[in-house]
Enzyme design. Structure first.
Site, PDB file in Angstrom:
ATOM      1  N   CYS A 113     -44.103  44.862  21.600  1.00  0.00           N
ATOM      2  CA  CYS A 113     -42.891  45.807  21.868  1.00  0.00           C
ATOM      3  C   CYS A 113     -42.033  45.998  20.544  1.00  0.00           C
ATOM      4  O   CYS A 113     -41.511  47.081  20.432  1.00  0.00           O
ATOM      5  CB  CYS A 113     -42.168  45.538  22.852  1.00  0.00           C
ATOM      6  SG  CYS A 113     -43.113  45.337  24.533  1.00  0.00           S
ATOM      7  N   HIS A 257     -35.904  49.994  22.643  1.00  0.00           N
ATOM      8  CA  HIS A 257     -37.486  50.021  23.210  1.00  0.00           C
ATOM      9  C   HIS A 257     -37.352  50.266  24.594  1.00  0.00           C
ATOM     10  O   HIS A 257     -36.634  49.895  25.459  1.00  0.00           O
ATOM     11  CB  HIS A 257     -38.203  48.698  22.962  1.00  0.00           C
ATOM     12  CG  HIS A 257     -39.404  48.371  23.840  1.00  0.00           C
ATOM     13  ND1 HIS A 257     -40.303  49.413  23.730  1.00  0.00           N
ATOM     14  CD2 HIS A 257     -39.668  47.474  24.499  1.00  0.00           C
ATOM     15  CE1 HIS A 257     -41.263  49.063  24.629  1.00  0.00           C
ATOM     16  NE2 HIS A 257     -41.019  47.761  25.205  1.00  0.00           N
ATOM     17  N   ASN A 287     -43.320  52.556  29.682  1.00  0.00           N
ATOM     18  CA  ASN A 287     -43.319  51.637  28.432  1.00  0.00           C
ATOM     19  C   ASN A 287     -44.689  51.952  27.694  1.00  0.00           C
ATOM     20  O   ASN A 287     -45.518  51.491  28.213  1.00  0.00           O
ATOM     21  CB  ASN A 287     -43.363  50.150  28.972  1.00  0.00           C
ATOM     22  CG  ASN A 287     -43.204  49.445  27.936  1.00  0.00           C
ATOM     23  OD1 ASN A 287     -43.350  49.743  26.684  1.00  0.00           O
ATOM     24  ND2 ASN A 287     -42.595  47.970  28.009  1.00  0.00           N
TER      25      ASN A 287
HETATM   26  C1  COA Z   1     -40.980  43.761  36.582  1.00  0.00           C
HETATM   27  C2  COA Z   1     -39.615  43.742  37.304  1.00  0.00           C
HETATM   28  C3  COA Z   1     -39.206  45.185  37.382  1.00  0.00           C
HETATM   29  C4  COA Z   1     -39.807  43.153  38.794  1.00  0.00           C
HETATM   30  O1  COA Z   1     -38.405  43.160  39.360  1.00  0.00           O
HETATM   31  P1  COA Z   1     -37.663  41.743  40.010  1.00  0.00           P
HETATM   32  O2  COA Z   1     -36.439  42.157  40.532  1.00  0.00           O
HETATM   33  O3  COA Z   1     -37.581  40.630  38.839  1.00  0.00           O
HETATM   34  O4  COA Z   1     -38.810  41.693  41.063  1.00  0.00           O
HETATM   35  P2  COA Z   1     -39.652  40.169  41.097  1.00  0.00           P
HETATM   36  O5  COA Z   1     -40.685  40.010  39.968  1.00  0.00           O
HETATM   37  O6  COA Z   1     -38.882  39.239  41.621  1.00  0.00           O
HETATM   38  O7  COA Z   1     -40.527  40.811  42.518  1.00  0.00           O
HETATM   39  C5  COA Z   1     -39.860  40.859  43.753  1.00  0.00           C
HETATM   40  C6  COA Z   1     -40.691  41.437  44.767  1.00  0.00           C
HETATM   41  O8  COA Z   1     -41.226  42.767  44.268  1.00  0.00           O
HETATM   42  C7  COA Z   1     -42.738  42.644  44.321  1.00  0.00           C
HETATM   43  N1  COA Z   1     -43.353  43.515  43.293  1.00  0.00           N
HETATM   44  C8  COA Z   1     -43.726  43.444  41.968  1.00  0.00           C
HETATM   45  N2  COA Z   1     -44.072  44.575  41.512  1.00  0.00           N
HETATM   46  C9  COA Z   1     -44.108  45.324  42.551  1.00  0.00           C
HETATM   47  C10 COA Z   1     -44.242  46.743  42.523  1.00  0.00           C
HETATM   48  N3  COA Z   1     -44.841  47.535  41.432  1.00  0.00           N
HETATM   49  N4  COA Z   1     -44.083  47.624  43.601  1.00  0.00           N
HETATM   50  C11 COA Z   1     -43.466  46.959  44.837  1.00  0.00           C
HETATM   51  N5  COA Z   1     -43.273  45.666  44.721  1.00  0.00           N
HETATM   52  C12 COA Z   1     -43.442  44.968  43.637  1.00  0.00           C
HETATM   53  C13 COA Z   1     -42.949  41.155  44.167  1.00  0.00           C
HETATM   54  O9  COA Z   1     -44.472  41.011  44.364  1.00  0.00           O
HETATM   55  C14 COA Z   1     -42.077  40.481  44.924  1.00  0.00           C
HETATM   56  O10 COA Z   1     -42.539  40.274  46.287  1.00  0.00           O
HETATM   57  P3  COA Z   1     -41.907  39.127  46.998  1.00  0.00           P
HETATM   58  O11 COA Z   1     -40.682  38.897  46.947  1.00  0.00           O
HETATM   59  O12 COA Z   1     -42.701  39.396  48.324  1.00  0.00           O
HETATM   60  O13 COA Z   1     -42.614  38.012  45.928  1.00  0.00           O
HETATM   61  C15 COA Z   1     -38.493  43.118  36.409  1.00  0.00           C
HETATM   62  O14 COA Z   1     -39.061  41.753  36.520  1.00  0.00           O
HETATM   63  C16 COA Z   1     -38.572  43.445  34.969  1.00  0.00           C
HETATM   64  O15 COA Z   1     -38.252  44.570  34.686  1.00  0.00           O
HETATM   65  N6  COA Z   1     -38.892  42.454  34.196  1.00  0.00           N
HETATM   66  C17 COA Z   1     -39.041  42.941  32.536  1.00  0.00           C
HETATM   67  C18 COA Z   1     -40.468  43.451  32.598  1.00  0.00           C
HETATM   68  C19 COA Z   1     -40.507  44.106  31.137  1.00  0.00           C
HETATM   69  O16 COA Z   1     -39.716  44.745  30.587  1.00  0.00           O
HETATM   70  N7  COA Z   1     -41.553  43.911  30.496  1.00  0.00           N
HETATM   71  C20 COA Z   1     -42.011  44.482  29.477  1.00  0.00           C
HETATM   72  C21 COA Z   1     -41.246  44.098  28.346  1.00  0.00           C
HETATM   73  S1  COA Z   1     -41.657  44.688  26.960  1.00  0.00           S
END
Ligand code: COA
Length: 330
Positions: A113, A257, A287
């Site tokens: 990224c 980003h 992204n």
């Molecule tokens: C990915 C992201 C949005 C997830 O949000 P979060 O609040 O952390 O969610 P969690 O990972 O704790 O997951 C919460 C629940 O949602 C679920 N979940 C994950 N992806 C899902 C999706 N696409 N749709 C629905 N549910 C989803 C998980 O399985 C979890 O379920 P559970 O509680 O039954 O286990 C967040 O962690 C994030 O943005 N992280 C940074 C990602 C990023 O920027 N990556 C690129 C960097 S360059």
């Protein structure tokens, strides 16, 4: 002292729009979940026959037209990507071939990224040092063919889209251009956001077991990525401001980003950056990794958000971890 400036910008995204609802038909997710957690509403997917170098080619042509130069004016190609056409040679070589530039050096930069800002930094140093005069810098990604379209991969697959952004970097004697770039990496977090297989770290390059375990798809520990981004992104913004003795109020445009709208909003909240100075398009494209900053930069310029003499600050955080920033006086 001679400076390097951005002479032109351009981008290309494929025509095919993929909505959150379309993904919800393939895995257990929903438009509401994706919008709330990430800000993403839709993204673009490239057709089968279009890979990283072709996306880059189309963005490069747009940037050259914008800069008023022809391919023959280029003397170096830098291509940032984590989704190259082949494991080797680098997609920069393929891009040079598409542009009809035999003999022109081409370097792939693998900083995920932060790939675009890393590449901009390399271009800045090449131009200021006098080795090259007109450098094509592209961030290009084709993610869609490597995502796991199933509930197991939903946390990653809803985030990413295909696209490429490009800039032309060249010398200027005017009081403008790239003021500074700031690059960081920390490999201890490699497995928090990675595509593990295939790879030379394993006894076998690719096995059926790796495929069955889903280790050939990108994997992420989202919460940890989120937590580190909220710490390191503001830090690298402050580093760039301090180096140039500038304040947030001296910056006219911030381009982060486009990983997650919540990360950007939190970072802006920490630094008191007013929303009207920030350009985001993650809603439209998701992204696009190395493509995201140059795509957003071009769109912001097209909307008149950055004028000659104003300052734009670019900042990124992502897999590696890598994080980076740059300030450009336009
Ligand atoms: C990915 C992201 C949005 C997830 O949000 P979060 O609040 O952390 O969610 P969690 O990972 O704790 O997951 C919460 C629940 O949602 C679920 N979940 C994950 N992806 C899902 C999706 N696409 N749709 C629905 N549910 C989803 C998980 O399985 C979890 O379920 P559970 O509680 O039954 O286990 C967040 O962690 C994030 O943005 N992280 C940074 C990602 C990023 O920027 N990556 C690129 C960097 S360059």
């Amino acid at each position: 002292m001679r400076k390097a400036c951005i002479m032109g910008t351009g981008f290309y995204v494929p025509d095919r729009i993929v909505t959150n609802d379309e993904l919800a038909g393939l895995m257990d997710t929903s438009d509401e979940w994706i919008r709330q957690r990430t800000g993403i509403e839709r993204r673009r997917y490239a057709p089968d026959e279009v890979g990283c170098a072709e996306l880059a080619h189309r963005a490069a042509l747009a940037a050259m037209e914008n800069a008023g130069i022809a391919p023959a004016d280029l003397d170096c190609i830098l291509l940032a990507t984590l989704s190259p056409d082949y494991h080797f040679p680098g997609s920069g070589c393929l891009l040079g071939q598409k542009l009809g530039l035999p003999g022109v050096p081409a370097l792939d930069i693998r900083a995920q990224c932060s790939g675009f800002i890393y590449s901009l930094s390399v271009a800045d140093n090449f131009v200021r040092g006098g080795q090259f005069k007109r450098i094509l810098v592209v961030g290009s990604e084709k993610h869609s063919m490597a995502l796991e379209f199933a509930t197991r991969g939903r946390d990653v697959s809803v985030l990413f889209g295909d696209g490429a952004g490009a800039v032309i970097v060249g010398p200027t004697d005017e009081d403008r251009g790239i003021l500074s770039t700031h690059l960081h990496a920390d490999g201890q977090y490699a497995d928090i956001l990675w595509l593990e297989c295939p790879g030379s770290a394993h006894p076998r390059w690719l096995t059926q077991e790796m495929m069955d375990q889903g280790r050939t798809f990108p994997r992420m520990t989202g919460k940890q990525v989120f937590r580190h981004a909220l710490e390191l992104l503001p830090q690298v913004v402050l580093e760039a401001l301090a180096r140039n003795r500038l304040q947030v109020s001296d910056i006219d445009l911030f381009i982060f980003h486009q990983a997650n709208l919540r990360i950007i909003e939190n970072c802006c909240g920490q630094l008191d950056i007013p929303p009207e100075k920030v350009y985001n398009n993650i809603q439209e494209y998701g992204n696009t990794t190395a493509g995201s900053i140059p795509i957003a930069l071009h769109e912001a310029l097209s909307k008149g958000m950055l004028q000659r003499g104003q300052h734009v600050l670019l900042a990124s955080f992502g897999s590696g971890f890598t994080w980076a920033s740059a300030i450009v006086r336009w």
